[in-house]
Write an enzyme that holds these catalytic residues in place. Structure first.
Site, PDB file in Angstrom:
ATOM      1  N   ARG A 151       0.744  -1.347  -0.098  1.00 53.03           N
ATOM      2  CA  ARG A 151       0.027   0.018  -0.042  1.00 53.03           C
ATOM      3  C   ARG A 151       0.857   1.337   0.234  1.00 53.03           C
ATOM      4  O   ARG A 151       0.570   2.265  -0.540  1.00 53.03           O
ATOM      5  CB  ARG A 151      -0.876   0.008   1.262  1.00 53.03           C
ATOM      6  CG  ARG A 151      -1.915  -1.174   0.947  1.00 53.03           C
ATOM      7  CD  ARG A 151      -2.862  -1.025   2.464  1.00 53.03           C
ATOM      8  NE  ARG A 151      -3.837  -2.316   2.298  1.00 53.03           N
ATOM      9  CZ  ARG A 151      -3.732  -3.330   2.882  1.00 53.03           C
ATOM     10  NH1 ARG A 151      -2.429  -3.634   3.733  1.00 53.03           N
ATOM     11  NH2 ARG A 151      -4.585  -4.436   2.953  1.00 53.03           N
TER      12      ARG A 151
ATOM     13  N   ASP B 117      -9.437  -4.568   8.299  1.00 50.66           N
ATOM     14  CA  ASP B 117      -8.714  -5.497   8.865  1.00 50.66           C
ATOM     15  C   ASP B 117      -9.314  -6.097  10.206  1.00 50.66           C
ATOM     16  O   ASP B 117      -9.057  -7.335  10.426  1.00 50.66           O
ATOM     17  CB  ASP B 117      -7.159  -5.114   9.218  1.00 50.66           C
ATOM     18  CG  ASP B 117      -6.684  -4.008   8.150  1.00 50.66           C
ATOM     19  OD1 ASP B 117      -5.744  -4.343   7.457  1.00 50.66           O
ATOM     20  OD2 ASP B 117      -7.343  -3.155   8.064  1.00 50.66           O
TER      21      ASP B 117
ATOM     22  N   ARG C 235     -11.696  -8.635   9.093  1.00 51.01           N
ATOM     23  CA  ARG C 235     -11.245  -9.859   8.699  1.00 51.01           C
ATOM     24  C   ARG C 235     -10.604 -10.564   9.987  1.00 51.01           C
ATOM     25  O   ARG C 235     -10.827 -11.945   9.834  1.00 51.01           O
ATOM     26  CB  ARG C 235      -9.799  -9.703   7.765  1.00 51.01           C
ATOM     27  CG  ARG C 235     -10.112  -9.093   6.394  1.00 51.01           C
ATOM     28  CD  ARG C 235      -9.277  -8.508   5.605  1.00 51.01           C
ATOM     29  NE  ARG C 235      -9.463  -8.175   4.315  1.00 51.01           N
ATOM     30  CZ  ARG C 235      -8.811  -7.315   3.523  1.00 51.01           C
ATOM     31  NH1 ARG C 235      -7.791  -6.642   4.122  1.00 51.01           N
ATOM     32  NH2 ARG C 235      -9.078  -6.810   2.230  1.00 51.01           N
TER      33      ARG C 235
ATOM     34  N   HIS D 291      -2.929   0.410   8.441  1.00 57.69           N
ATOM     35  CA  HIS D 291      -3.805  -0.265   7.541  1.00 57.69           C
ATOM     36  C   HIS D 291      -2.711  -0.806   6.738  1.00 57.69           C
ATOM     37  O   HIS D 291      -2.458  -0.103   5.654  1.00 57.69           O
ATOM     38  CB  HIS D 291      -4.835   0.243   6.826  1.00 57.69           C
ATOM     39  CG  HIS D 291      -5.454  -0.601   5.763  1.00 57.69           C
ATOM     40  ND1 HIS D 291      -6.098  -1.882   5.972  1.00 57.69           N
ATOM     41  CD2 HIS D 291      -5.558  -0.357   4.409  1.00 57.69           C
ATOM     42  CE1 HIS D 291      -6.265  -2.158   4.745  1.00 57.69           C
ATOM     43  NE2 HIS D 291      -6.218  -1.206   3.946  1.00 57.69           N
TER      44      HIS D 291
HETATM   45  N1  LIG Z   1      -8.844   1.291   2.950  1.00 58.66           N
HETATM   46  C1  LIG Z   1      -9.088   0.164   2.560  1.00 58.66           C
HETATM   47  O1  LIG Z   1      -9.373  -0.720   3.213  1.00 58.66           O
HETATM   48  C2  LIG Z   1      -9.223  -0.147   1.058  1.00 58.66           C
HETATM   49  C3  LIG Z   1      -9.509  -1.487   0.331  1.00 58.66           C
HETATM   50  C4  LIG Z   1      -9.568  -1.825  -1.009  1.00 58.66           C
HETATM   51  C5  LIG Z   1      -9.203  -0.831  -1.639  1.00 58.66           C
HETATM   52  N2  LIG Z   1      -8.604   0.445  -1.241  1.00 58.66           N
HETATM   53  C6  LIG Z   1      -8.100   1.433  -2.028  1.00 58.66           C
HETATM   54  O2  LIG Z   1      -9.183   2.229  -2.765  1.00 58.66           O
HETATM   55  C7  LIG Z   1      -8.616   2.670  -3.995  1.00 58.66           C
HETATM   56  C8  LIG Z   1      -9.408   2.685  -5.047  1.00 58.66           C
HETATM   57  O3  LIG Z   1      -9.400   1.049  -5.331  1.00 58.66           O
HETATM   58  P1  LIG Z   1     -10.108   0.611  -6.548  1.00 58.66           P
HETATM   59  O4  LIG Z   1      -9.954  -0.850  -6.777  1.00 58.66           O
HETATM   60  O5  LIG Z   1     -11.744   1.168  -6.671  1.00 58.66           O
HETATM   61  O6  LIG Z   1      -9.380   1.118  -7.871  1.00 58.66           O
HETATM   62  P2  LIG Z   1      -9.884   1.437  -9.313  1.00 58.66           P
HETATM   63  O7  LIG Z   1      -8.660   1.481 -10.279  1.00 58.66           O
HETATM   64  O8  LIG Z   1     -11.047   0.428  -9.737  1.00 58.66           O
HETATM   65  O9  LIG Z   1     -10.703   2.607  -9.158  1.00 58.66           O
HETATM   66  C9  LIG Z   1     -10.010   4.083  -8.982  1.00 58.66           C
HETATM   67  C10 LIG Z   1     -10.847   5.094  -9.624  1.00 58.66           C
HETATM   68  O10 LIG Z   1     -10.234   6.526  -9.483  1.00 58.66           O
HETATM   69  C11 LIG Z   1     -10.575   7.222 -10.465  1.00 58.66           C
HETATM   70  N3  LIG Z   1      -9.781   8.407 -10.280  1.00 58.66           N
HETATM   71  C12 LIG Z   1      -8.439   8.630 -10.422  1.00 58.66           C
HETATM   72  N4  LIG Z   1      -8.076   9.726 -10.271  1.00 58.66           N
HETATM   73  C13 LIG Z   1      -9.257  10.427 -10.076  1.00 58.66           C
HETATM   74  C14 LIG Z   1      -9.618  11.773  -9.914  1.00 58.66           C
HETATM   75  N5  LIG Z   1      -8.424  12.722  -9.698  1.00 58.66           N
HETATM   76  N6  LIG Z   1     -10.816  12.284  -9.702  1.00 58.66           N
HETATM   77  C15 LIG Z   1     -11.611  11.300  -9.716  1.00 58.66           C
HETATM   78  N7  LIG Z   1     -11.570   9.939  -9.760  1.00 58.66           N
HETATM   79  C16 LIG Z   1     -10.159   9.604 -10.119  1.00 58.66           C
HETATM   80  C17 LIG Z   1     -10.140   6.123 -11.646  1.00 58.66           C
HETATM   81  O11 LIG Z   1     -10.725   6.747 -12.717  1.00 58.66           O
HETATM   82  C18 LIG Z   1     -11.043   5.093 -11.089  1.00 58.66           C
HETATM   83  O12 LIG Z   1     -12.152   4.796 -11.587  1.00 58.66           O
HETATM   84  C19 LIG Z   1      -7.175   2.394  -4.127  1.00 58.66           C
HETATM   85  O13 LIG Z   1      -6.233   3.337  -3.645  1.00 58.66           O
HETATM   86  C20 LIG Z   1      -7.147   1.070  -3.235  1.00 58.66           C
HETATM   87  O14 LIG Z   1      -6.090   0.504  -2.856  1.00 58.66           O
HETATM   88  C21 LIG Z   1      -8.622   0.787   0.190  1.00 58.66           C
END
Ligand SMILES: NC(=O)c1ccc[n+]([C@@H]2O[C@H](COP(=O)([O-])OP(=O)(O)OC[C@H]3O[C@@H](n4cnc5c(N)ncnc54)[C@H](O)[C@@H]3O)[C@@H](O)[C@H]2O)c1
Length: 331
Positions: A107, A167, A170, A194
């Site tokens: 991450r 987490d 999980r 995280h």
């Molecule tokens: N915190 C958590 O527990 C957790 C869990 C899972 C994923 N995540 C994180 O969530 C984030 C998203 O994951 P995902 O699987 O949806 O990714 P993804 O690639 O499917 O979606 C990301 C989206 O963000 C959009 N995007 C990028 N720049 C942008 C901007 N400036 N303005 C608006 N939209 C924008 C993209 O077009 C895309 O649709 C990642 O950073 C991932 O690591 C966090």
């Protein structure tokens, strides 16, 4: 032609009596995580109005069409694709936009790509939604929560990361499977980052108040191995899922819904969200997760969790890992 289907009522008869505030949410990012949050919030009747924004406007349009086609099956919610300006007046902003982990990537590898995106995004969000609680989900979530806090200038209670809520879920799921009880009846926390330096609070794991280990738990070799295996499975869960399907999304969507409901309904749930440490557990100027009361204010208070010396040392280590990343950021 449609006019003939209804009779227009005099204005005084249709004035609305609103018994509770109208609640509007803005979701940034229509990727796997953003749309799982949207779907989960929709089917759990969380918002009156949901605006979703993504820079990929075609994908956004398709996602919102798909979601919209399900509206007749759920409680009424207005759902639309829009700009950040369309989200004006939102009570909650859920930020999922940004780069995600590729297989094998940690991450923390995402930091610079996502900080760049947030430098544009956060001031724009604060301009249009000055009263909204910002809920950051984008990884590395603790760093991005701190970055959002600094870029927004909002009070620290109003900027929250989803932290170790996932987490913790999980951990509870895996322990509950082993003990053959419902995960809702088991209390256990993952705290800290995280990510790879997160900490399992074994000393506080309990079922209906019955502690599984106690403060100076000494266990058999076999039990220790089982505990280690469960913790490794928690820590590596995202890597395992991403390896197989490219992203994790459903569980975080459900977790985000619980955080949002706790905020909008002032539920005071205790959740391991990420927030600014201000001397909690001796930590300062870093965002990470400790159990916290989540209310209409955002993070109302962070609880003082009594830890064993070993857990305490691991938490301090987690804080240092995050502070090392933060000191290299140009905010
Ligand atoms: N915190 C958590 O527990 C957790 C869990 C899972 C994923 N995540 C994180 O969530 C984030 C998203 O994951 P995902 O699987 O949806 O990714 P993804 O690639 O499917 O979606 C990301 C989206 O963000 C959009 N995007 C990028 N720049 C942008 C901007 N400036 N303005 C608006 N939209 C924008 C993209 O077009 C895309 O649709 C990642 O950073 C991932 O690591 C966090």
């Amino acid at each position: 032609m449609l006019e003939s289907l209804w009779t227009t009522l005099p204005k005084q008869d249709i004035d609305l009596v609103i018994h509770r505030p109208y609640q509007k949410g803005l979701i940034i990012g229509a990727g796997q995580v953003g749309m799982s949050c949207a779907y989960s919030m929709l089917i759990q009747n969380t918002l009156d109005e949901m605006v979703i924004y993504d820079i990929n406007t075609e994908k956004l349009k398709g996602e919102v069409m798909d979601l919209g086609h399900g509206l007749p099956f759920v409680q009424p919610t207005k759902v639309r694709a829009g700009t950040i300006a369309d989200g004006a007046g939102a009570d909650i902003v859920v930020i999922t936009a940004g780069a995600k982990q590729k297989p094998g990537e940690s991450r923390l590898d995402l930091v610079h790509r996502n900080v760049k995106i947030f430098k544009d995004l956060i001031p724009n969000l604060v301009e249009h939604c000055p009263n909204a609680v910002l809920l950051v989900v984008t990884n590395p979530v603790d760093i991005m929560t701190y970055v959002s806090l600094k870029l927004s200038g909002l009070p620290s209670s109003m900027v929250i990361g989803s932290g170790t809520v996932l987490d913790t879920a999980r951990f509870r799921y895996l322990l509950a499977e082993k003990l053959e009880i419902a995960p809702q009846s088991l209390h256990a926390y993952i705290i800290g980052e995280h990510g790879d330096s997160e900490v399992a609070v074994w000393s506080k794991v309990n079922v209906s108040g019955m502690q599984l280990f106690g403060n100076d738990y000494d266990s058999t070799e076999e039990k220790m191995q089982q505990m280690e295996k469960i913790f490794m499975d928690v820590k590596n869960a995202a890597y395992e899922v991403i390896q197989r399907k490219g992203a994790t999304c459903y569980a975080i969507g459900l977790g985000v819904t619980q955080i949002v409901q706790s905020i909008l309904r002032n539920q005071n749930r205790v959740l391991t969200v990420s927030s600014l440490m201000q001397g909690h557990a001796g930590l300062k100027d870093v965002c990470l997760s400790l159990p916290a009361v989540v209310s209409a204010h955002g993070v109302a208070r962070v609880l003082n969790l009594e830890l064993t010396p070993n857990e305490e040392e691991q938490l301090q280590h987690s804080g240092r890992v995050l502070q090392d990343i933060l000191k290299d950021l140009d905010l």
